[in-house]
Motif scaffolding. Structure first.
Motif, PDB file in Angstrom:
ATOM      1  N   LEU A 189      60.063 -25.482  -1.705  1.00 37.01           N
ATOM      2  CA  LEU A 189      59.600 -26.862  -1.744  1.00 37.01           C
ATOM      3  C   LEU A 189      60.231 -27.548  -2.943  1.00 37.01           C
ATOM      4  N   LEU A 190      61.003 -28.605  -2.685  1.00 40.55           N
ATOM      5  CA  LEU A 190      61.638 -29.373  -3.746  1.00 40.55           C
ATOM      6  C   LEU A 190      60.919 -30.698  -3.855  1.00 40.55           C
ATOM      7  N   GLU A 191      60.215 -30.898  -4.977  1.00 37.90           N
ATOM      8  CA  GLU A 191      59.365 -32.080  -5.118  1.00 37.90           C
ATOM      9  C   GLU A 191      60.000 -33.128  -6.034  1.00 37.90           C
ATOM     10  N   GLY A 192      59.572 -34.366  -5.835  1.00 36.68           N
ATOM     11  CA  GLY A 192      60.019 -35.470  -6.669  1.00 36.68           C
ATOM     12  C   GLY A 192      60.296 -36.694  -5.821  1.00 36.68           C
ATOM     13  N   THR A 193      61.280 -37.475  -6.226  1.00 35.80           N
ATOM     14  CA  THR A 193      61.722 -38.625  -5.438  1.00 35.80           C
ATOM     15  C   THR A 193      62.887 -38.171  -4.578  1.00 35.80           C
TER      16      THR A 193
ATOM     17  N   SER B 224      70.164 -43.878   4.625  1.00 33.70           N
ATOM     18  CA  SER B 224      69.917 -45.049   3.789  1.00 33.70           C
ATOM     19  C   SER B 224      69.472 -44.668   2.382  1.00 33.70           C
ATOM     20  N   PHE B 225      69.254 -43.362   2.130  1.00 34.22           N
ATOM     21  CA  PHE B 225      68.817 -42.860   0.825  1.00 34.22           C
ATOM     22  C   PHE B 225      67.522 -43.542   0.365  1.00 34.22           C
ATOM     23  N   GLU B 226      66.605 -43.687   1.310  1.00 37.56           N
ATOM     24  CA  GLU B 226      65.326 -44.327   1.006  1.00 37.56           C
ATOM     25  C   GLU B 226      64.499 -43.428   0.094  1.00 37.56           C
ATOM     26  N   PRO B 227      64.086 -43.914  -1.081  1.00 41.09           N
ATOM     27  CA  PRO B 227      63.312 -43.070  -1.989  1.00 41.09           C
ATOM     28  C   PRO B 227      61.921 -42.770  -1.423  1.00 41.09           C
ATOM     29  N   ILE B 228      61.613 -41.506  -1.282  1.00 41.48           N
ATOM     30  CA  ILE B 228      60.308 -41.063  -0.792  1.00 41.48           C
ATOM     31  C   ILE B 228      59.691 -40.148  -1.855  1.00 41.48           C
ATOM     32  N   ARG B 229      58.503 -40.479  -2.273  1.00 43.69           N
ATOM     33  CA  ARG B 229      57.779 -39.611  -3.201  1.00 43.69           C
ATOM     34  C   ARG B 229      57.150 -38.489  -2.391  1.00 43.69           C
ATOM     35  N   GLY B 230      57.580 -37.278  -2.651  1.00 47.52           N
ATOM     36  CA  GLY B 230      57.066 -36.165  -1.870  1.00 47.52           C
ATOM     37  C   GLY B 230      57.893 -34.918  -2.078  1.00 47.52           C
ATOM     38  N   ARG B 231      58.261 -34.276  -0.968  1.00 50.88           N
ATOM     39  CA  ARG B 231      58.980 -33.007  -1.101  1.00 50.88           C
ATOM     40  C   ARG B 231      59.866 -32.746   0.115  1.00 50.88           C
TER      41      ARG B 231
ATOM     42  N   ALA C 290      61.604 -30.186   6.817  1.00 51.80           N
ATOM     43  CA  ALA C 290      60.814 -31.420   6.845  1.00 51.80           C
ATOM     44  C   ALA C 290      60.961 -32.163   5.533  1.00 51.80           C
ATOM     45  N   ILE C 291      60.685 -33.462   5.597  1.00 52.04           N
ATOM     46  CA  ILE C 291      60.537 -34.304   4.410  1.00 52.04           C
ATOM     47  C   ILE C 291      59.121 -34.854   4.460  1.00 52.04           C
ATOM     48  N   GLU C 292      58.326 -34.554   3.449  1.00 49.63           N
ATOM     49  CA  GLU C 292      56.907 -34.886   3.497  1.00 49.63           C
ATOM     50  C   GLU C 292      56.530 -35.814   2.352  1.00 49.63           C
ATOM     51  N   GLU C 293      55.840 -36.889   2.686  1.00 48.38           N
ATOM     52  CA  GLU C 293      55.283 -37.772   1.667  1.00 48.38           C
ATOM     53  C   GLU C 293      53.961 -37.190   1.206  1.00 48.38           C
ATOM     54  N   VAL C 294      53.945 -36.673  -0.007  1.00 49.16           N
ATOM     55  CA  VAL C 294      52.746 -36.061  -0.580  1.00 49.16           C
ATOM     56  C   VAL C 294      52.653 -36.460  -2.047  1.00 49.16           C
ATOM     57  N   PRO C 295      51.455 -36.451  -2.610  1.00 50.13           N
ATOM     58  CA  PRO C 295      51.333 -36.733  -4.043  1.00 50.13           C
ATOM     59  C   PRO C 295      52.088 -35.684  -4.861  1.00 50.13           C
ATOM     60  N   THR C 296      52.808 -36.123  -5.871  1.00 50.92           N
ATOM     61  CA  THR C 296      53.543 -35.199  -6.730  1.00 50.92           C
ATOM     62  C   THR C 296      53.660 -35.775  -8.127  1.00 50.92           C
ATOM     63  N   ASP C 297      53.615 -34.906  -9.118  1.00 49.03           N
ATOM     64  CA  ASP C 297      53.807 -35.312 -10.504  1.00 49.03           C
ATOM     65  C   ASP C 297      55.254 -35.124 -10.951  1.00 49.03           C
ATOM     66  N   SER C 298      56.088 -34.591 -10.061  1.00 47.36           N
ATOM     67  CA  SER C 298      57.462 -34.281 -10.434  1.00 47.36           C
ATOM     68  C   SER C 298      58.276 -35.554 -10.672  1.00 47.36           C
TER      69      SER C 298
END
Length: 338
Positions: free
Chosen positions: A3-7, A13-20, A30-38
């Motif tokens: 799991l690689l977390e962050g932005t 389109s390189f849309e920034p997604i906060r997640g992993r 998968a690309i998942e939008e989840v809360p992350t402190d990274s």
């Protein structure tokens, strides 16, 4: 599973997604939008769309020389140094450069390898123990296609490449050619060969661009090398308006093959957006030769770079795409996953 977390700079389109990013068995699951402190930034690893790795035996030897004296075949300084290099030294030098490319977040490169089949084999040997996979455009006669992935022609004014073009087509291998670097005279003859990739196109004229668009021929540009050799500036905006454009670093003897440096220079010197530059450095190069990378999307190969967004250089950046393209350096690379 990793799991690689962050932005995450997701999709084309390189849309920034906060997640992993979820990675399993070398593939993006998968690309998942989840809360992350990274604070990390996750982006595709780079694909350098034009290199000459054999030049690693003569780094900076051509400083201050013209195109003809520095790199033009067959009698330039570059070709004299290549002819004088013994195989173990050549392999070792190319391997060191490939390691540098891996350290600077490059997963693959499209290399024009001189010296025929022997040159292609030397590059295969150099890359064998490394986690970076060069796509080799071989040189010489058509027999190089027994070893290389495609054929790379020096330029239509240098020789008649009809036999090599026909052999490439018969084998289903891409044919690439330099064109329009010192002047426009070799662009028309290059287009007559119906290439799969054009390199440079510094002096492309409107009729050339129309033909490129009609045939959907991608182009690799190398702005820093063009500047060093004083051959002019590629019309990057016009090229992008007509076809797929990828970014390369060209001769190792002239510039280090750092895509961070090439992106920053291109973004600041040409009429392009940051997202266009990032696509030129990742997705475009992968698409040209059918590599399964260059974009973060489910089902794609996990060729990824993780930057430390809390590094002394990147902390406080207001836009992750802009930070990657204009500011990031090798010192910000936390990890490269290929």
């Amino acid at each position: 599973m990793e799991l690689l977390e962050g932005t995450v700079l997701a999709g084309e389109s390189f849309e920034p997604i906060r997640g992993r990013v979820v990675v399993e068995d070398g593939q993006i699951e998968a690309i998942e939008e989840v809360p992350t402190d990274s604070t990390d930034i996750v982006l595709p690893a780079f694909v350098n769309a034009h290199t000459h790795l054999g030049d690693s035996v003569a780094k900076d030897a051509a400083a201050g020389l013209s195109l003809e004296k520095a790199v033009a075949p067959p009698n330039s300084l570059k070709h004299r140094r290549l002819a004088a290099a013994d195989r173990p030294d050549l392999v070792a030098a190319m391997r060191r450069t490939l390691r540098f490319m891996r350290e600077t977040a490059t997963a693959s490169c499209l290399d024009f390898r001189e010296s025929g089949p022997a040159g292609a084999r030397a590059l295969r040997e150099a890359a064998r123990p490394l986690d970076i996979d060069p796509f080799i455009f071989g040189s010489g006669d058509a027999s190089v296609l027994d070893v290389a992935d495609g054929f790379g022609a020096s330029g239509a004014n240098d020789d008649d490449f009809a036999e090599q073009r026909a052999a490439s087509r018969e084998r289903g291998a891409p044919f690439a050619i330099h064109a329009g670097e010192p002047d426009p005279t070799d662009i028309g003859p290059a287009l007559e060969l119906d290439p799969d990739l054009l390199v440079h196109m510094v002096h492309a004229e409107p009729d050339h661009l129309d033909r490129v668009a009609e045939a959907s021929i991608p182009i690799a540009v190398c702005p820093r090398a063009n500047t060093v050799l004083d051959v002019g500036r590629p019309p990057v905006r016009a090229l992008l308006d007509h076809t797929t454009v990828a970014l390369g670093t060209d001769n190792v003897m002239l510039n280090p093959p750092s895509m961070f440096r090439e992106m920053a220079y291109t973004a600041k010197q040409f009429d392009v957006t940051d997202r266009e530059v990032l696509r030129m450095a990742t997705t475009a190069g992968a698409e040209i030769v059918g590599l399964d990378g260059g974009v973060i999307a489910p089902g794609r190969r996990a060729a990824l770079t993780v930057l430390d967004g809390d590094s002394n250089n990147l902390t406080g950046s207001t836009d992750p795409v802009r930070a990657v393209v204009r500011r990031a350096t090798a010192l910000d690379v936390d990890r490269v996953l290929c």
